[in-house]
Structures are given as structure tokens and as C-alpha cells.
Design a protein around this motif. Structure first.
Motif, PDB file in Angstrom:
ATOM      1  N   PHE A 265       0.826  -1.202   0.000  1.00  0.00           N
ATOM      2  CA  PHE A 265       0.000   0.000   0.000  1.00  0.00           C
ATOM      3  C   PHE A 265       0.862   1.256   0.000  1.00  0.00           C
ATOM      4  O   PHE A 265       0.638   2.182  -0.772  1.00  0.00           O
ATOM      5  CB  PHE A 265      -0.942  -0.016   1.207  1.00  0.00           C
ATOM      6  CG  PHE A 265      -1.883   1.141   1.257  1.00  0.00           C
ATOM      7  CD1 PHE A 265      -2.956   1.212   0.387  1.00  0.00           C
ATOM      8  CD2 PHE A 265      -1.692   2.160   2.162  1.00  0.00           C
ATOM      9  CE1 PHE A 265      -3.827   2.282   0.429  1.00  0.00           C
ATOM     10  CE2 PHE A 265      -2.547   3.230   2.220  1.00  0.00           C
ATOM     11  CZ  PHE A 265      -3.624   3.298   1.352  1.00  0.00           C
ATOM     12  N   VAL A 266       1.868   1.286   0.854  1.00  0.00           N
ATOM     13  CA  VAL A 266       2.741   2.466   0.947  1.00  0.00           C
ATOM     14  C   VAL A 266       3.514   2.682  -0.348  1.00  0.00           C
ATOM     15  O   VAL A 266       3.618   3.816  -0.852  1.00  0.00           O
ATOM     16  CB  VAL A 266       3.697   2.331   2.159  1.00  0.00           C
ATOM     17  CG1 VAL A 266       4.797   3.363   2.113  1.00  0.00           C
ATOM     18  CG2 VAL A 266       2.920   2.432   3.452  1.00  0.00           C
ATOM     19  N   LEU A 267       4.049   1.614  -0.927  1.00  0.00           N
ATOM     20  CA  LEU A 267       4.822   1.764  -2.157  1.00  0.00           C
ATOM     21  C   LEU A 267       3.958   2.253  -3.318  1.00  0.00           C
ATOM     22  O   LEU A 267       4.371   3.137  -4.081  1.00  0.00           O
ATOM     23  CB  LEU A 267       5.493   0.439  -2.519  1.00  0.00           C
ATOM     24  CG  LEU A 267       6.704   0.055  -1.690  1.00  0.00           C
ATOM     25  CD1 LEU A 267       7.155  -1.350  -2.028  1.00  0.00           C
ATOM     26  CD2 LEU A 267       7.829   1.036  -1.908  1.00  0.00           C
ATOM     27  N   PHE A 268       2.771   1.693  -3.469  1.00  0.00           N
ATOM     28  CA  PHE A 268       1.926   2.131  -4.575  1.00  0.00           C
ATOM     29  C   PHE A 268       1.371   3.530  -4.345  1.00  0.00           C
ATOM     30  O   PHE A 268       1.256   4.309  -5.295  1.00  0.00           O
ATOM     31  CB  PHE A 268       0.795   1.132  -4.827  1.00  0.00           C
ATOM     32  CG  PHE A 268       1.206   0.005  -5.715  1.00  0.00           C
ATOM     33  CD1 PHE A 268       1.382   0.203  -7.068  1.00  0.00           C
ATOM     34  CD2 PHE A 268       1.437  -1.253  -5.204  1.00  0.00           C
ATOM     35  CE1 PHE A 268       1.775  -0.829  -7.897  1.00  0.00           C
ATOM     36  CE2 PHE A 268       1.827  -2.286  -6.006  1.00  0.00           C
ATOM     37  CZ  PHE A 268       2.000  -2.074  -7.369  1.00  0.00           C
ATOM     38  N   ILE A 269       1.042   3.878  -3.127  1.00  0.00           N
ATOM     39  CA  ILE A 269       0.588   5.239  -2.852  1.00  0.00           C
ATOM     40  C   ILE A 269       1.710   6.233  -3.102  1.00  0.00           C
ATOM     41  O   ILE A 269       1.487   7.318  -3.658  1.00  0.00           O
ATOM     42  CB  ILE A 269       0.037   5.351  -1.413  1.00  0.00           C
ATOM     43  CG1 ILE A 269      -1.259   4.567  -1.282  1.00  0.00           C
ATOM     44  CG2 ILE A 269      -0.167   6.796  -1.006  1.00  0.00           C
ATOM     45  CD1 ILE A 269      -2.382   5.038  -2.202  1.00  0.00           C
ATOM     46  N   LEU A 270       2.934   5.865  -2.749  1.00  0.00           N
ATOM     47  CA  LEU A 270       4.076   6.734  -3.011  1.00  0.00           C
ATOM     48  C   LEU A 270       4.302   6.914  -4.510  1.00  0.00           C
ATOM     49  O   LEU A 270       4.592   8.025  -4.970  1.00  0.00           O
ATOM     50  CB  LEU A 270       5.329   6.162  -2.344  1.00  0.00           C
ATOM     51  CG  LEU A 270       6.569   7.022  -2.350  1.00  0.00           C
ATOM     52  CD1 LEU A 270       6.313   8.315  -1.595  1.00  0.00           C
ATOM     53  CD2 LEU A 270       7.731   6.264  -1.754  1.00  0.00           C
ATOM     54  N   SER A 271       4.121   5.846  -5.276  1.00  0.00           N
ATOM     55  CA  SER A 271       4.271   5.982  -6.728  1.00  0.00           C
ATOM     56  C   SER A 271       3.142   6.805  -7.327  1.00  0.00           C
ATOM     57  O   SER A 271       3.360   7.559  -8.280  1.00  0.00           O
ATOM     58  CB  SER A 271       4.359   4.609  -7.394  1.00  0.00           C
ATOM     59  OG  SER A 271       3.142   3.925  -7.293  1.00  0.00           O
ATOM     60  N   ILE A 272       1.939   6.709  -6.780  1.00  0.00           N
ATOM     61  CA  ILE A 272       0.829   7.528  -7.270  1.00  0.00           C
ATOM     62  C   ILE A 272       1.070   8.998  -6.960  1.00  0.00           C
ATOM     63  O   ILE A 272       0.882   9.868  -7.820  1.00  0.00           O
ATOM     64  CB  ILE A 272      -0.510   7.040  -6.669  1.00  0.00           C
ATOM     65  CG1 ILE A 272      -0.896   5.674  -7.238  1.00  0.00           C
ATOM     66  CG2 ILE A 272      -1.620   8.053  -6.931  1.00  0.00           C
ATOM     67  CD1 ILE A 272      -2.053   5.021  -6.519  1.00  0.00           C
TER      68      ILE A 272
END
Length: 91
Positions: free
Chosen positions: A46-53
Motif C-alpha cells: 500500500f505504501v509503495l503504490f501510494i508513493l508511486s501515485i
């Protein structure tokens, strides 16, 4: 040229599909105890994908690298999920 909006939409779509399929796999009562062991993978994905978004929406050039790292970790965590699901469930 990188289209950052497409990158953000791809990350959001992958994140949504991942959480829906993981929820379907782990929705059985016998598998709920395994969800607690898999909880850290959920949070990190969740954190990695939110950071990429967030970086893609901001239009930062390194958002593609964060997206690649998050997809690589997604593959690792899905592998762990399937290994956990393939273990025999005691009745």
C-alpha cells in the motif's frame, strides 16, 4: 516522454486489483489467522503504490523507478501469499 497520469492510473489499478484478489483469497474463516501474518506485506504494498501515485501526480521524474520497485515487491508478496495459501489448512 512519460505520461505521469497514465503511470498514476496504472498504479491505482494494480493496487485495487491486488487488494480485491487478496481479500477474496483470505476471506475464508480458516485463513483469517494467516491474514495477520501477511499484514506487513499489505501495508508495504500500500505504501509503495501510494508513493508511486503521489510522485506521478506531482510529475516527478523518479516516479517510474518507484513504480518499478513497487511492482517488483508486489510480485514477491504475491508469491508469499500463494505459498501461504498452498499450505495445508488444519480442520
Amino acid at each position: 516522454m512519460i505520461y505521469y497520469s497514465a503511470l498514476a492510473e496504472s498504479a491505482a489499478l494494480i493496487l485495487t486489483i491486488y487488494f480485491i484478489t487478496s481479500g477474496i483469497f483470505l476471506s475464508d474463516d480458516k485463513r483469517k489467522t494467516r491474514l495477520t501474518a501477511y499484514h506487513n506485506y499489505f501495508i508495504l504494498n500500500f505504501v509503495l503504490f501510494i508513493l508511486s501515485i503521489i510522485t506521478a501526480v506531482a510529475g516527478l521524474w523518479y516516479s517510474i523507478f518507484i513504480f518499478i520497485i513497487s511492482v517488483a515487491f508486489l510480485g514477491f508478496s504475491i508469491d508469499k501469499l500463494f505459498k501461504m495459501l498452498m499450505k495445508e489448512i488444519p480442520d
